[in-house]
Motif scaffolding. Structure first.
Motif, PDB file in Angstrom:
ATOM      1  N   ALA A   1       0.790  -1.192  -0.162  1.00  0.00           N
ATOM      2  CA  ALA A   1      -0.068   0.024   0.060  1.00  0.00           C
ATOM      3  C   ALA A   1       0.981   1.084  -0.043  1.00  0.00           C
ATOM      4  CB  ALA A   1      -0.863   0.020   1.332  1.00  0.00           C
ATOM      5  N   THR A   2       0.381   2.164  -0.593  1.00  0.00           N
ATOM      6  CA  THR A   2       1.181   3.296  -0.679  1.00  0.00           C
ATOM      7  C   THR A   2       0.557   4.635  -0.979  1.00  0.00           C
ATOM      8  OG1 THR A   2       3.217   4.313  -1.811  1.00  0.00           O
ATOM      9  CG2 THR A   2       1.790   3.060  -2.982  1.00  0.00           C
ATOM     10  N   ASP A   3       1.087   5.583  -0.763  1.00  0.00           N
ATOM     11  CA  ASP A   3       0.736   7.163  -1.023  1.00  0.00           C
ATOM     12  C   ASP A   3       1.459   7.947  -1.589  1.00  0.00           C
ATOM     13  OD1 ASP A   3       1.574   7.813   1.241  1.00  0.00           O
ATOM     14  OD2 ASP A   3      -0.218   7.867   2.485  1.00  0.00           O
ATOM     15  N   GLU A   4       1.298   9.178  -2.108  1.00  0.00           N
ATOM     16  CA  GLU A   4       2.338   9.947  -2.660  1.00  0.00           C
ATOM     17  C   GLU A   4       3.480  10.423  -1.569  1.00  0.00           C
ATOM     18  OE1 GLU A   4       0.633  13.083  -4.809  1.00  0.00           O
ATOM     19  OE2 GLU A   4      -0.464  11.742  -6.003  1.00  0.00           O
ATOM     20  N   LYS A   5       3.030  10.611  -0.260  1.00  0.00           N
ATOM     21  CA  LYS A   5       4.000  11.007   0.661  1.00  0.00           C
ATOM     22  C   LYS A   5       4.957  10.073   0.960  1.00  0.00           C
ATOM     23  CE  LYS A   5       4.018  12.052   5.582  1.00  0.00           C
ATOM     24  NZ  LYS A   5       5.345  12.613   5.620  1.00  0.00           N
ATOM     25  N   PHE A   6       4.434   8.699   1.007  1.00  0.00           N
ATOM     26  CA  PHE A   6       5.306   7.599   1.360  1.00  0.00           C
ATOM     27  C   PHE A   6       6.574   7.339   0.315  1.00  0.00           C
ATOM     28  CE2 PHE A   6       6.011   2.901   1.627  1.00  0.00           C
ATOM     29  CZ  PHE A   6       6.438   2.605   2.696  1.00  0.00           C
ATOM     30  N   ILE A   7       6.040   7.425  -1.051  1.00  0.00           N
ATOM     31  CA  ILE A   7       7.090   7.538  -1.988  1.00  0.00           C
ATOM     32  C   ILE A   7       7.883   8.389  -1.988  1.00  0.00           C
ATOM     33  CG2 ILE A   7       7.078   7.630  -4.507  1.00  0.00           C
ATOM     34  CD1 ILE A   7       6.028   5.023  -4.335  1.00  0.00           C
TER      35      ILE A   7
ATOM     36  N   ASP B   1       8.828  10.401   0.626  1.00  0.00           N
ATOM     37  CA  ASP B   1       9.802  10.250   1.682  1.00  0.00           C
ATOM     38  C   ASP B   1      10.912   9.424   1.308  1.00  0.00           C
ATOM     39  OD1 ASP B   1       8.139  11.843   3.122  1.00  0.00           O
ATOM     40  OD2 ASP B   1       7.416  10.560   4.455  1.00  0.00           O
TER      41      ASP B   1
END
Lengths: 322, 518
Positions: A44-50, A52
């Motif tokens: 699972a991912t979101d833009e912030k995770f990528i 960071d």
């Protein structure tokens, strides 16, 4: 001699720098990057995770800046940090080095000793059934895929016969010390080292045999024979010494790769060496580890080439220092 | 076929043998498990991949666990209450819980973990936390979550993989990602981190101060790293490991291994995750943008063959987007069964004109490769021209994330509730290049989007069921992806290892209850 070595060293540094840059470009040309792999594994991912992750890996910098930072730190012998494993790359390589050296050096010695001996034997018995058997065996070992030999060896000696451990570096959790531990590691070493050694043995055997036969036909051997020297002396002092030159070249090239580890053997036998570290780093696009291992093995290849050149001069006085 | 039948019999016997043991648990002993691949880190607040959770699930805990019916069970919370309006969740914590370094665990750790640490680092939890107004700790043993509006699946997000408790005294005010303690994780779980010999093993030892009297039973646990599938089978066959967690060995090795003496197998322990497989179909462009082409693909797939021949009969045929182990599953949806004639009919009605379909297998080993080959054969029989595109994991991530495919195998976890693990695959707001885990297919249906939204924030289970049934009906008819199987991952273990799998999260939930019969 010192001037020769110094000149070669300067050349080696330039080559190493070129290799550094080439490796960097090559690795970044492959699809996927470490941030994408880690985000993918998280499921699972979101833009912030990528974002960071990319910032942590330094992938948010322009490509030229990344290359410059990499070359700069490597020249200062700083191989960087693996954010994936949360450890400095040099520590990761250093941790794996003993296991890799043990495996590859043992395999190298097995290959060299058995290969040259078998090659000499085959050449001196040319055309006999000795020669046929040795040559066929060498061909078989050379042609059979390494991973298959490894799996079959593990199946036979570990599962069916139960003689040897099928994988690993030592018995996990046994906490052996001293001689007991050495013996335990030795037992674990037999299958991987022999499997890896047999493949290279075949190469050395064929090269020694061919080279010996070629030398035997040359005039200086005829002269030695005409002088009335015993065949054994001719073989050892004249033929073998000259025949070993190409073997030394090959051994020198392969010795350089010793530090790079043996990817297939280490993977099948769960041997915790550098080959596996590299293999896993490639599949995870752990750039800093990949580049670190490439750098160390390239440096070793260059070093061993230099040593080979020096050995050449010692073995064959006809070669000049140029 | 014979092999499958033999396996099915063995499975039945072993499943029977793996029913809960009624004997008195015996303390002591060491358990050896395979861990594959080697986790990048054991700090569960930072890394959420499968291997990390499997090992770190022994070290970290959360407030709740879930049984195989996904009913919440106590973990670090001994009880909980939900207000009638569905807006306030009050948890009472267990007494005498200590971190592995001896510090006390209390409600301020919970607030720090959720509101500070995980909000920063955990994308999946972050998506649920948008519904949370505030988290408070009125006293050391009470935590209160107040929501902005009701959020149906809220009680389902308190498992260790989603919400691991992080020690405030170690992490507060530090750079989380670079905290040196990440390499020696401190949790409250039944086992403590002892040693990690990278490339070889991870060693955990019993937490003597665990808050549950007498637990855990095992003295120590070794997770062994063996990178090659065939060698992992050898590790079990030679007695060097006792447990092969799901996915450790190739499926074609499973019947041989499960035929061994004292060997049990179970497919339990995955209910919470509900691993659901499908083929992405590129709705954005190319042949799969046409619904008739997608239907032709769907009805071409002989999924029963894949289930029997490639998955040893473990798992189920998927009936649509929601797994049968996930809440609000509805099997009464339009048929997506194998029907070659119907497939040809749909193909004839479609705009497909013979272009080559690029099919990406999942680069997770031989089973997936063979599945892609069988699928290609099915599609060729219908009349498609198909090429398999080889990739490794990183390449697969990139191609799928960049929509550079026509068909691509995948599987995802559902986390027990459609709002947590299903809607993300189908809502329009989740279409964005760069990630292989969002609405990669590019499915757009504003009507369904509205239903997803409504169902997530409804406090009534009946209303949610009605909405989700409606969603499943519509989506199955639209076939944005080609659903394959509810995957059954076999956990293989020595039969004298008892209570190995006791929750719907399985081995990933830690080995708190496991013991070895001697």
């Amino acid at each position: 001699m010192i001037r020769f070595i110094l000149a070669r060293l300067v050349k080696a540094v330039v080559i190493l720098l070129a290799i550094l840059i080439f490796n960097f470009l090559l690795i970044h040309a492959a699809p996927g990057d470490p941030a994408a792999v880690m985000a993918g594994e998280a499921g699972a991912t979101d833009e912030k995770f990528i974002a960071d992750l990319r910032a942590r890996f330094g992938l948010d910098q322009p490509f030229g800046v990344q290359l410059w930072l990499y070359v700069k730190s490597t020249v200062q012998l700083d191989l960087g940090f693996s954010y994936r494993q949360n450890m400095p790359v040099i520590d990761l390589i250093w941790d794996r080095l003993p296991a890799t050296l043990l495996l590859t050096l043992t395999a190298f010695v097995i290959a060299l000793v058995l290969g040259v001996t078998a090659g000499v034997l085959a050449a001196s018995k040319q055309g006999t059934w000795w020669d046929s058997i040795i040559s066929s065996m060498a061909l078989l070992f050379y042609a059979t895929p390494l991973f298959w030999v490894a799996l079959m060896a593990s199946l036979l000696f570990s599962v069916v016969l139960g003689w040897l451990p099928g994988y690993g570096y030592e018995t996990i959790g046994a906490n052996y010390t001293g001689f007991e531990r050495a013996l335990d590691i030795g037992k674990h070493l037999i299958l991987p080292a022999t499997t890896l050694g047999l493949f290279f043995m075949a190469v050395y055997m064929r090269m020694t045999r061919a080279s010996m036969l070629e030398m035997s036909r040359l005039d200086f051997v005829k002269t030695a024979r005409a002088k009335g020297l015993k065949n054994r002396v001719i073989q050892r002092r004249h033929v073998l010494r000259n025949a070993l030159l190409p073997v030394i070249t090959l051994a020198g090239l392969q010795a350089g790769q010793i530090v790079g580890g043996a990817v297939l053997t280490e993977t099948v036998f769960a041997w915790p060496g550098i080959g596996r570290l590299l293999f896993e780093a490639i599949s995870q696009r752990d750039y800093s580890v990949m580049l670190g291992v490439f750098f160390v093995s390239a440096a070793m290849v260059l070093l061993f080439n230099l040593i080979t050149d020096v050995l050449y001069v010692l073995v064959d006085p006809r070669i000049r220092l140029t | 076929m014979r092999r499958t039948l033999t396996f099915t019999t063995a499975t039945a016997i072993a499943l029977a043998l793996s029913l809960p043991a009624f004997a008195e648990p015996q303390a002591g002993g060491r358990l050896n498990l395979i861990i594959q691949p080697e986790p990048p880190s054991l700090m569960m607040g930072l890394v959420q991949n499968g291997p990390t959770q499997m090992v770190a699930g022994d070290i970290y805990e959360s407030l709740l666990r879930y049984d195989e019916n996904l009913e919440p069970q106590p973990s670090l919370a001994k009880s909980w209450e939900v207000s009638e309006d569905g807006l306030t969740y009050t948890f009472t914590l267990q007494d005498n819980v200590k971190w592995h370094d001896g510090e006390d665990f209390d409600s301020s750790d919970v607030v720090f973990s959720v509101d500070v640490f995980l909000r920063e680092t955990h994308p999946r939890l972050r998506a649920s936390l948008v519904h949370v107004e505030k988290i408070e700790a009125p006293d050391p043993s009470t935590v209160v979550f107040t929501l902005k509006q009701p959020f149906g699946p809220f009680l389902g997000i308190f498992e260790a993989g989603t919400m691991p408790m992080i020690p405030q005294h170690i992490y507060e005010g530090t750079d989380f990602a670079n905290n040196p303690m990440n390499n020696t994780p401190i949790g409250t779980g039944p086992f403590k981190f002892e040693e990690w010999e990278r490339g070889s093993y991870i060693h955990l030892v019993k937490n003597e101060d665990y808050y549950m009297e007498g637990k855990p039973y095992l003295d120590e646990v070794y997770y062994q790293v063996v990178p090659d599938g065939a060698s992992r089978a050898v590790a079990y066959e030679t007695g060097q490991v006792d447990v092969l967690p799901g996915g450790s060995v190739e499926n074609f090795d499973v019947p041989r291994i499960t035929a061994m003496d004292n060997t049990c197998v179970t497919d339990k322990g995955w209910e919470f995750f509900g691993p659901h497989s499908w083929m992405w179909m590129n709705n954005h462009e190319g042949p799969m943008a046409d619904k008739n082409t997608r239907k032709a693909v769907m009805h071409s797939l002989d999924r029963q063959f894949a289930l029997d021949a490639l998955w040893n009969g473990l798992g189920k045929l998927a009936t649509g987007p929601v797994s049968s182990s996930t809440r609000f599953h509805d099997s009464d949806t339009p048929s997506i069964d194998y029907d070659p004639e119907l497939a040809k009919q749909y193909l004839a009605d479609s705009s497909y004109d013979g272009e080559t379909i690029r099919l990406l297998p999942l680069p997770y080993g031989e089973t997936w490769q063979r599945w892609a080959e069988a699928t290609r054969q099915n599609l060729i029989e219908t009349g498609f021209d198909v090429e398999l595109v080889a990739t490794d994991v990183a390449g697969w991530n990139q191609r799928v994330g960049e929509w550079d495919f026509d068909l691509a195998f995948t599987y995802l976890y559902q986390y027990g509730d459609p709002a947590l693990g299903v809607s993300r695959t189908y809502v329009e707001s989740n279409i964005a290049k760069g990630s292989p885990w969002n609405n990669v297919a590019g499915y757009v249906n504003p009507e369904v989007d509205a239903l997803w939204q409504q169902a997530a924030v409804s406090a009534s289970a009946e209303e949610r069921q009605e909405l989700y049934s409606q969603i499943q009906d519509t989506i199955v008819d639209d076939v944005p992806v080609a659903w394959l199987l509810e995957l059954g991952f076999p956990t293989i273990y020595r039969c004298n290892v008892k209570d190995l799998v006791t929750t719907g999260i399985g081995i990933n939930d830690g080995l708190r209850d496991a013991w070895i019969e001697r």
